[in-house]
Design a protein around this motif. Sequence first.
Motif, short mmCIF file in Angstrom:
data_model
loop_
_atom_site.label_atom_id
_atom_site.label_comp_id
_atom_site.label_asym_id
_atom_site.label_seq_id
_atom_site.Cartn_x
_atom_site.Cartn_y
_atom_site.Cartn_z
N MET A 1 45.52 21.13 -33.42
CA MET A 1 44.08 20.95 -33.17
C MET A 1 43.28 21.42 -34.39
SD MET A 1 41.91 22.62 -30.02
CE MET A 1 40.30 23.24 -30.48
N THR A 2 42.34 20.62 -34.81
CA THR A 2 41.53 21.04 -35.97
C THR A 2 40.50 22.07 -35.53
OG1 THR A 2 40.02 19.21 -35.53
CG2 THR A 2 41.73 18.84 -37.17
N LYS A 3 40.00 22.78 -36.51
CA LYS A 3 39.01 23.81 -36.22
C LYS A 3 37.73 23.18 -35.69
CE LYS A 3 37.88 27.85 -38.62
NZ LYS A 3 37.52 28.47 -39.89
N THR B 1 33.87 22.35 -35.10
CA THR B 1 32.71 22.44 -35.97
C THR B 1 31.44 22.55 -35.13
OG1 THR B 1 32.31 20.07 -35.95
CG2 THR B 1 33.88 20.90 -37.60
N ASP C 1 30.97 19.62 -32.88
CA ASP C 1 31.70 19.65 -31.60
C ASP C 1 30.93 20.47 -30.57
OD1 ASP C 1 33.82 18.24 -32.80
OD2 ASP C 1 34.66 20.11 -33.58
N TYR D 1 34.53 28.47 -31.08
CA TYR D 1 33.91 28.11 -32.35
C TYR D 1 33.56 29.36 -33.15
CZ TYR D 1 30.21 26.64 -35.58
OH TYR D 1 29.43 26.43 -36.69
N ASN E 1 32.73 29.67 -40.44
CA ASN E 1 33.43 30.44 -41.48
C ASN E 1 32.47 31.41 -42.15
OD1 ASN E 1 32.14 29.23 -43.73
ND2 ASN E 1 33.43 27.42 -43.43
#
Lengths: 335, 335
Positions: free
Chosen positions: B1-3, B5, B8, B47, B50
């Motif tokens: 699964m992608t991080k 954002t 999302d 979520y 960064n």
Amino acid sequence: MTKPTIKDVAKIANVSISTVSRVMNAPESVIESKRSKVLDAIEKLKYKPNALARGLIYKKTNTLAVVIPDIRNPYYADIIRGMEDASKKLGYNLIICNTDRDKKRLFSYLNNFYERQVDGILYTSDPVFPDYYNEIKRLRIPVMLVSTHSMEYELPSVKIDDEQAAFDAVKFLIDSGHRKIGMIGFDLSDSIAGQTRYHGFIRALRENDLDECKENIVYVNGWSYETPDAAAQMLAKCPDVTAIFTASDELAIGLLCYLDERGISVPDQISVIGFDNIRLSRITIPKLTTVSQPTYEIGYRSVEKLDAIIEEKEDPVLREYLPHEIVVRASTRRL
Amino acid sequence: MTKPTIKDVAKIANVSISTVSRVMNAPESVIESKRSKVLDAIEKLKYKPNALARGLIYKKTNTLAVVIPDIRNPYYADIIRGMEDASKKLGYNLIICNTDRDKKRLFSYLNNFYERQVDGILYTSDPVFPDYYNEIKRLRIPVMLVSTHSMEYELPSVKIDDEQAAFDAVKFLIDSGHRKIGMIGFDLSDSIAGQTRYHGFIRALRENDLDECKENIVYVNGWSYETPDAAAQMLAKCPDVTAIFTASDELAIGLLCYLDERGISVPDQISVIGFDNIRLSRITIPKLTTVSQPTYEIGYRSVEKLDAIIEEKEDPVLREYLPHEIVVRASTRRL
């Protein structure tokens, strides 16, 4: 001259109307340099949005800020309890800040309150110096003085009558037959608790022909009870006193400890009367006779008064005094 | 699964990206219903912006909030002093809130902190209940536990080792020749200061073959020193104790007052050892032997650790323990 409008403020400050509005509504979103220009223009024009506009412009945050000078002083504990109960009743959150009597810290907090748009400030105990007053005025946050007041400025306040309370304490000792009375007081540079209580002491002596006692004073700086030095100085200076009035319970507790260590019995050899009636004074050895300040009520009433200002309700008394009383316990005796 | 954002989050919450950004940046400008949806989506997606984006999105306010359960307890005064000095050094303002152990008030403050975007919360003394933890997590404000800790949750903390400290206090009495020892402790529903200190007491008895003393306990609810009842119960229950360990200095001071009134001499007839080493314990009559908590250091260190989290610096120790020590004064004696 017609009443200044938000347009006039914007013009003088050389910014847009929406910037003026933002300074009043969300000041943290405006850079400091612009914000200062707007505040200066508001001040210069004596701009005051009318009640309706004010309600639309200023958003109520339901937060009050308490500024206290020394959180270690137990005197504040009951004041804060009173403030909290009133805040709860009136729907406010209370945030407490300790300045340690550091001016830089105080100004930093004031600015923080402004950015966070607190609805009002409860400023406790310390005198209001001109630069404090100017800053408070500039930030346009309602302020209530608590356990302090100002004769120079038109600021609302709640406290006891300190001069009369000190007078009553000393009069109580005199009425108990004491003729050799000493006082441990706060430095006279302290206009709130220093000068007033000193004047009460002196007046009680004068009205009772005890002027010879008026040199029996030791002054301390600050409120700490870790100053047995004051007690030692008192006894060195006036070894024959039979009663000592201290300007705070903390000083009285330090004095009780000092006398106990030297084998001097309280109240058999020396009577001690304190000031404040902090919670602890009920369980000292012996239990402390003292001047009771209605600390809880002072805190409670100060929030009610501040709320009246914020809500633009009627509050006829600017400088309000609450009643004190002498609480007689075991640290004093009749001669 | 992608991080996940910010896109999302907006999609799941069914709001615009700018609303998500505003929830993180100026939450007070977003209505509660939308705000909740965004927070729930953030939570659901785990979520986490960064570090760089976080710096851009979250504005640092340089404000830390302290939650204390009872401002009248002098134990907090020195903790707050330590917090303030560290805050000053690290460039924070400190706002203090008193919850009175009222859950509704606590939640109201947490929400207030969130709206005002405090950088972190210093949560003192009380246990962390599941609903508190969920709320803290939902609001995504860094939290430091001070004089409390949590074994259930991965939350950073600073405190002393309470079990060992109580053990050392009782061991000190035993080493001084006492064999009939009592304890005035906090209710066992208090997992932080109640259970731990009880276990320390019991272990010291057990390791020294004094199991017969393990019923000599009176429990109190809350921290007030206005409970001479506990002292009376203690003496009614175990009239032959020669030494009493109390779970706080406030309890010890109440006990000293009670014993003095009954003409029972401390330490000649009964030795008393307290817990905390509050400022006042130096000027009780007699001066109190006690377990010294490094209160100032606990406060100071907790702000340093919280700052490390906010600034995403390395801080290897999650649950940190600071050393305690026995301070021997005049309220205990060798048998």
